[in-house]
Design a protein around this motif. Structure first.
Motif, PDB file in Angstrom:
ATOM      1  N   MET A 170      -2.512  -3.464   8.486  1.00 39.66           N
ATOM      2  CA  MET A 170      -2.148  -2.872   7.594  1.00 39.66           C
ATOM      3  C   MET A 170      -0.613  -2.988   6.304  1.00 39.66           C
ATOM      4  O   MET A 170      -0.443  -3.572   5.440  1.00 39.66           O
ATOM      5  N   ASP A 171       0.059  -3.706   7.228  1.00 39.21           N
ATOM      6  CA  ASP A 171       1.986  -4.104   7.033  1.00 39.21           C
ATOM      7  C   ASP A 171       1.127  -5.652   6.771  1.00 39.21           C
ATOM      8  O   ASP A 171       2.046  -5.552   5.426  1.00 39.21           O
ATOM      9  N   PHE A 200      -1.581  -6.583   5.243  1.00 35.49           N
ATOM     10  CA  PHE A 200      -2.310  -6.468   3.685  1.00 35.49           C
ATOM     11  C   PHE A 200      -0.564  -6.091   2.907  1.00 35.49           C
ATOM     12  O   PHE A 200      -1.939  -5.569   1.821  1.00 35.49           O
ATOM     13  N   TRP A 253      -0.368  -2.769   2.937  1.00 30.63           N
ATOM     14  CA  TRP A 253      -0.782  -1.523   2.690  1.00 30.63           C
ATOM     15  C   TRP A 253       0.214  -0.475   3.044  1.00 30.63           C
ATOM     16  O   TRP A 253       0.412   0.922   2.266  1.00 30.63           O
ATOM     17  N   ILE A 254       1.137  -0.546   4.226  1.00 30.04           N
ATOM     18  CA  ILE A 254       2.362  -0.036   4.795  1.00 30.04           C
ATOM     19  C   ILE A 254       3.769  -0.564   4.138  1.00 30.04           C
ATOM     20  O   ILE A 254       3.434  -2.111   4.864  1.00 30.04           O
TER      21      ILE A 254
END
Length: 195
Positions: free
Chosen positions: A69-70, A72, A74-75
């Motif tokens: 997620m990091d 991409f 996203w976070i």
């Protein structure tokens, strides 16, 4: 548990989702046999390694998921808040919790699952948790200096050792696979001895 989608879901819906998620987690724990103190302490006695497999799987899955997620966007991993790394207090606390785990047969989450199905030992263990929290809070001034000692700050293992977090996660994943294989061999040997 933090808000899932604060821009879309209201606080009330986030609370409802948190309750449903908690109930689902308890159901999964009970379905997996984690309300049984014998199953939980099996890892310490070498006859059941479900706890080791579950914790390793959770750690690896969460690590890979967070890094994914990091990557991409996203976070933001840098925005995640961690606890300060107080080395010696963490080691002593881990030993105390491990002793409580092997003595009582539960961790704090699994004792709640045991209470949910009416197990007396779950109630006793939870009572011990409450007593321990009370004693710790009342005696805190005695160990406050130790509690705040050897503080490395809000640092992760990869940051401390200057390792790329992706390679660190690969390393932990390899250790998990080796551990899974080793415990599989141990369990096969135990079963062959039983018969």
């Amino acid at each position: 548990m933090g808000p899932l989608i604060p821009e879309i879901l209201s606080d009330q819906w986030n609370n409802i989702i948190a309750i449903i998620t908690g109930m689902a987690f308890g159901f999964v724990l009970e379905s997996s046999g984690f309300s049984s103190s014998r199953k939980l302490v099996g890892v310490f006695y070498g006859y059941d390694f479900a706890v080791l497999r579950v914790f390793f799987t959770a750690a690896v899955t969460a690590s890979i998921g967070l890094l994914f997620m990091d990557y991409f966007g996203w976070i933001d991993m840098a925005a995640l808040d961690g606890l300060p790394a107080r080395v010696w207090p963490i080691i002593v606390g881990g030993l105390i919790m491990g002793l409580g785990f092997v003595t009582g047969g539960f961790c704090p989450g699994t004792c709640i699952t045991a209470i949910g199905i009416g197990k007396l030992d779950g109630y006793m263990f939870f009572g011990g948790i409450i007593l321990g929290v009370f004693v710790f809070s009342e005696m805190f001034p005695l160990f406050e200096n130790f509690y705040n000692s050897s503080n490395l700050g809000d640092v992760t293992v990869p940051e401390y050792f200057n390792i790329n977090p992706y390679w660190f996660t690969v390393g932990v994943s390899i250790i998990a696979i080796v551990a899974f294989y080793a415990v599989m061999l141990i369990q096969k040997r135990i079963k062959s001895v039983e018969y």
